[in-house]
Design an enzyme around this catalytic site. Structure first.
Site, PDB file in Angstrom:
ATOM      1  N   PRO A 163      59.354  63.722  56.918  1.00 18.09           N
ATOM      2  CA  PRO A 163      58.906  65.179  57.980  1.00 18.09           C
ATOM      3  C   PRO A 163      60.544  64.891  59.022  1.00 18.09           C
ATOM      4  O   PRO A 163      61.102  64.337  59.474  1.00 18.09           O
ATOM      5  CB  PRO A 163      57.925  64.258  58.667  1.00 18.09           C
ATOM      6  CG  PRO A 163      57.324  63.067  58.266  1.00 18.09           C
ATOM      7  CD  PRO A 163      57.829  63.197  57.482  1.00 18.09           C
ATOM      8  N   CYS A 164      60.768  66.432  59.234  1.00 14.17           N
ATOM      9  CA  CYS A 164      62.263  66.577  60.380  1.00 14.17           C
ATOM     10  C   CYS A 164      61.340  66.683  61.507  1.00 14.17           C
ATOM     11  O   CYS A 164      62.813  66.191  62.199  1.00 14.17           O
ATOM     12  CB  CYS A 164      62.967  67.516  59.843  1.00 14.17           C
ATOM     13  SG  CYS A 164      62.202  69.466  60.151  1.00 14.17           S
TER      14      CYS A 164
END
Length: 194
Positions: free
Chosen positions: A21-22
């Site tokens: 996840p960014c």
């Protein structure tokens, strides 16, 4: 990923790939990094450890390469190195595959032996050495600079500009599949040349 046991796949999968996840790093978020509960790289690392693939391809937003996250960037690379991988982080914009927007991404490409991507060759063109913290990294340099808006926002496509911009925003900042394809094509070429 936090509840899965990957040991049943040990030594049976050639490539583990993912975009952990960014949101912990994204400029549009709070940028809490490893303090964000969506920080899942360590779970991806556990999957890598249990599967033991030949290759790892991990991707994240360009902000992870900022000085603010230099320690996290180093943690990602050194963690894979401890597991026996040679890691080559590469920063590549979407324009490298002629997309109509920049959208830089950091790709952590790792191989279980000492093979590294060459500074030029099968991966899209010329790579230029650069540093992030103390980490040697590569940045793609041979690409055509383009406008930052995708083709769909041009006036001749019939969509009102604001509507097109909102549609693109709603789609998020996903990877450009053509770019991932080029990375996997390079991995195939390197694997076949061994």
């Amino acid at each position: 990923i936090t509840k899965s046991n990957f040991t049943k796949y040990a030594n049976t999968i050639n490539i583990v790939t993912g975009g952990f996840p960014c949101q912990p790093f994204s400029n549009s978020g709070e940028q809490l990094g490893e303090n964000d509960n969506r920080w899942l790289f360590d779970e991806m690392l556990r999957a890598i450890r249990e599967i033991k693939p030949e290759w790892v391809v991990a991707e994240n937003v360009f902000a992870i390469a900022s000085s603010k996250f230099a320690k996290t960037f180093e943690h990602i690379c050194s963690s894979m190195e401890v597991e026996g991988y040679e890691v080559q982080p590469i920063i590549i914009p979407a324009t490298a595959v002629e997309a109509e927007h920049e959208r830089y991404r950091v790709w952590f490409i790792a191989h279980s032996s000492s093979i590294r991507f060459p500074r030029s060759g099968p991966l899209l063109g010329q790579l230029q050495p650069t540093k992030i913290g103390n980490r040697e990294t590569s940045r793609f340099v041979n690409f055509v600079q383009r406008n930052s808006l995708p083709f769909v926002c041009e006036s001749h496509d019939g969509l009102p500009r604001k509507l097109a911009e909102r549609a693109i925003h709603a789609a998020g900042n996903a990877i450009v599949p053509q770019l991932a394809f080029e990375i996997f094509k390079a991995i195939q070429e390197i694997s076949l040349s061994k």
